[in-house]
Design a protein around this motif. Structure first.
Motif, mmCIF file in Angstrom:
data_model
loop_
_atom_site.group_PDB
_atom_site.id
_atom_site.type_symbol
_atom_site.label_atom_id
_atom_site.label_comp_id
_atom_site.label_asym_id
_atom_site.label_seq_id
_atom_site.Cartn_x
_atom_site.Cartn_y
_atom_site.Cartn_z
ATOM 1 N N ALA A 16 -11.209 -8.063 -16.018
ATOM 2 C CA ALA A 16 -11.834 -7.163 -15.047
ATOM 3 C C ALA A 16 -11.490 -7.577 -13.622
ATOM 4 C CB ALA A 16 -13.345 -7.145 -15.246
ATOM 5 N N ARG A 17 -11.543 -8.880 -13.357
ATOM 6 C CA ARG A 17 -11.200 -9.359 -12.009
ATOM 7 C C ARG A 17 -9.730 -9.111 -11.701
ATOM 8 N NH1 ARG A 17 -13.884 -15.182 -11.194
ATOM 9 N NH2 ARG A 17 -12.539 -15.569 -12.960
ATOM 10 N N LEU A 18 -8.869 -9.334 -12.682
ATOM 11 C CA LEU A 18 -7.444 -9.092 -12.483
ATOM 12 C C LEU A 18 -7.185 -7.613 -12.228
ATOM 13 C CD1 LEU A 18 -4.554 -10.208 -12.506
ATOM 14 C CD2 LEU A 18 -4.507 -9.762 -14.953
ATOM 15 N N GLY A 19 -7.847 -6.750 -12.985
ATOM 16 C CA GLY A 19 -7.691 -5.308 -12.787
ATOM 17 C C GLY A 19 -8.170 -4.868 -11.426
ATOM 18 N N HIS A 20 -9.272 -5.454 -10.957
ATOM 19 C CA HIS A 20 -9.806 -5.116 -9.646
ATOM 20 C C HIS A 20 -8.841 -5.546 -8.537
ATOM 21 C CE1 HIS A 20 -12.871 -4.163 -6.739
ATOM 22 N NE2 HIS A 20 -12.682 -5.341 -6.174
ATOM 23 N N ARG A 21 -8.289 -6.740 -8.673
ATOM 24 C CA ARG A 21 -7.328 -7.230 -7.663
ATOM 25 C C ARG A 21 -6.046 -6.405 -7.679
ATOM 26 N NH1 ARG A 21 -7.171 -13.487 -6.561
ATOM 27 N NH2 ARG A 21 -5.766 -12.577 -5.046
ATOM 28 N N ALA A 22 -5.579 -6.049 -8.883
ATOM 29 C CA ALA A 22 -4.360 -5.252 -8.987
ATOM 30 C C ALA A 22 -4.577 -3.867 -8.388
ATOM 31 C CB ALA A 22 -3.927 -5.139 -10.447
ATOM 32 N N SER A 23 -5.744 -3.285 -8.658
ATOM 33 C CA SER A 23 -6.051 -1.971 -8.101
ATOM 34 C C SER A 23 -6.089 -2.024 -6.580
ATOM 35 C CB SER A 23 -7.386 -1.481 -8.652
ATOM 36 O OG SER A 23 -7.706 -0.229 -8.123
ATOM 37 N N GLY A 24 -6.673 -3.090 -6.036
ATOM 38 C CA GLY A 24 -6.715 -3.255 -4.578
ATOM 39 C C GLY A 24 -5.322 -3.379 -3.989
ATOM 40 N N ALA A 25 -4.451 -4.124 -4.667
ATOM 41 C CA ALA A 25 -3.079 -4.294 -4.191
ATOM 42 C C ALA A 25 -2.318 -2.973 -4.231
ATOM 43 C CB ALA A 25 -2.364 -5.347 -5.039
ATOM 44 N N ILE A 26 -2.539 -2.200 -5.283
ATOM 45 C CA ILE A 26 -1.866 -0.902 -5.391
ATOM 46 C C ILE A 26 -2.332 0.023 -4.274
ATOM 47 C CG2 ILE A 26 -1.665 1.174 -6.823
ATOM 48 C CD1 ILE A 26 -1.709 -0.662 -9.277
ATOM 49 N N ARG A 28 -3.464 -0.848 -1.338
ATOM 50 C CA ARG A 28 -2.885 -1.319 -0.066
ATOM 51 C C ARG A 28 -1.467 -0.786 0.104
ATOM 52 N NH1 ARG A 28 -5.939 -5.693 -1.246
ATOM 53 N NH2 ARG A 28 -4.313 -6.818 -2.352
ATOM 54 N N ARG A 29 -0.685 -0.824 -0.960
ATOM 55 C CA ARG A 29 0.687 -0.305 -0.885
ATOM 56 C C ARG A 29 0.693 1.212 -0.730
ATOM 57 N NH1 ARG A 29 4.894 -3.735 -4.416
ATOM 58 N NH2 ARG A 29 4.233 -5.773 -3.708
ATOM 59 N N ALA A 30 -0.271 1.882 -1.361
ATOM 60 C CA ALA A 30 -0.335 3.346 -1.282
ATOM 61 C C ALA A 30 -0.631 3.796 0.142
ATOM 62 C CB ALA A 30 -1.407 3.872 -2.235
ATOM 63 N N ARG A 31 -1.443 3.047 0.858
ATOM 64 C CA ARG A 31 -1.769 3.410 2.241
ATOM 65 C C ARG A 31 -0.579 3.258 3.180
ATOM 66 N NH1 ARG A 31 -7.026 0.928 1.110
ATOM 67 N NH2 ARG A 31 -6.175 -1.017 1.868
ATOM 68 N N SER A 32 0.457 2.566 2.724
ATOM 69 C CA SER A 32 1.645 2.414 3.562
ATOM 70 C C SER A 32 2.466 3.699 3.611
ATOM 71 C CB SER A 32 2.517 1.259 3.058
ATOM 72 O OG SER A 32 3.120 1.608 1.824
ATOM 73 N N GLY A 33 2.145 4.672 2.758
ATOM 74 C CA GLY A 33 2.805 5.965 2.817
ATOM 75 C C GLY A 33 3.765 6.251 1.680
ATOM 76 N N ASN A 34 3.935 5.331 0.759
ATOM 77 C CA ASN A 34 4.839 5.536 -0.362
ATOM 78 C C ASN A 34 4.135 6.390 -1.420
ATOM 79 O OD1 ASN A 34 6.506 5.351 -2.607
ATOM 80 N ND2 ASN A 34 7.124 3.253 -2.126
ATOM 81 N N ALA A 41 -1.828 4.407 -7.665
ATOM 82 C CA ALA A 41 -3.208 4.070 -7.289
ATOM 83 C C ALA A 41 -4.190 5.061 -7.913
ATOM 84 C CB ALA A 41 -3.345 4.063 -5.769
ATOM 85 N N PHE A 42 -3.850 6.338 -7.891
ATOM 86 C CA PHE A 42 -4.729 7.334 -8.504
ATOM 87 C C PHE A 42 -4.832 7.125 -10.015
ATOM 88 C CE2 PHE A 42 -4.132 10.043 -4.657
ATOM 89 C CZ PHE A 42 -5.477 10.161 -4.350
ATOM 90 N N VAL A 43 -3.727 6.826 -10.658
ATOM 91 C CA VAL A 43 -3.744 6.593 -12.107
ATOM 92 C C VAL A 43 -4.577 5.353 -12.429
ATOM 93 C CG1 VAL A 43 -2.308 5.942 -14.087
ATOM 94 C CG2 VAL A 43 -1.576 7.780 -12.573
ATOM 95 N N ALA A 44 -4.379 4.265 -11.672
ATOM 96 C CA ALA A 44 -5.136 3.039 -11.917
ATOM 97 C C ALA A 44 -6.629 3.258 -11.703
ATOM 98 C CB ALA A 44 -4.632 1.919 -11.010
#
Length: 91
Positions: A16-26, A28-34, A41-44
């Motif tokens: 659960a913690r790993l999933g939460h961190r991975a979702s946060g990282a995704i 962060r990258r999504a907000r960069s405009g890619n 991010a939406f799928v996760a």
């Protein structure tokens, strides 16, 4: 939940913690405009919501503290109440 000397994290809590961190990282990258990262991010997030909503609530049916020397017997009854069919299967 922080682990101390008396508790060991369970595999589920680590996942659960790993999933939460991975979702946060995704995100962060999504907000960069890619757009690809935004879709990921939406799928996760959707998967995390599905897992949260599909959890079965556990119901405590009986709770009591046993005194030293007392015993506890657990009996499983089929949900349909069809005990004769279960007994015939066991032979």
């Amino acid at each position: 939940m922080k682990a101390d000397a008396t508790t060991t994290p369970t595999p589920a809590s680590l996942a659960a913690r790993l999933g939460h961190r991975a979702s946060g990282a995704i995100w962060r990258r999504a907000r960069s405009g890619n757009g690809l990262w935004l879709a990921a991010a939406f799928v996760a997030s959707g998967l995390r919501l599905l897992v949260r909503w599909s959890r079965r609530e556990r119901e405590v049916v009986y709770r009591s503290e046993l005194a030293p020397g007392e015993q506890l017997a657990i009996r499983v009854v089929s949900p349909t109440g069809d005990r004769d069919a279960h007994a015939s299967e066991q032979g």
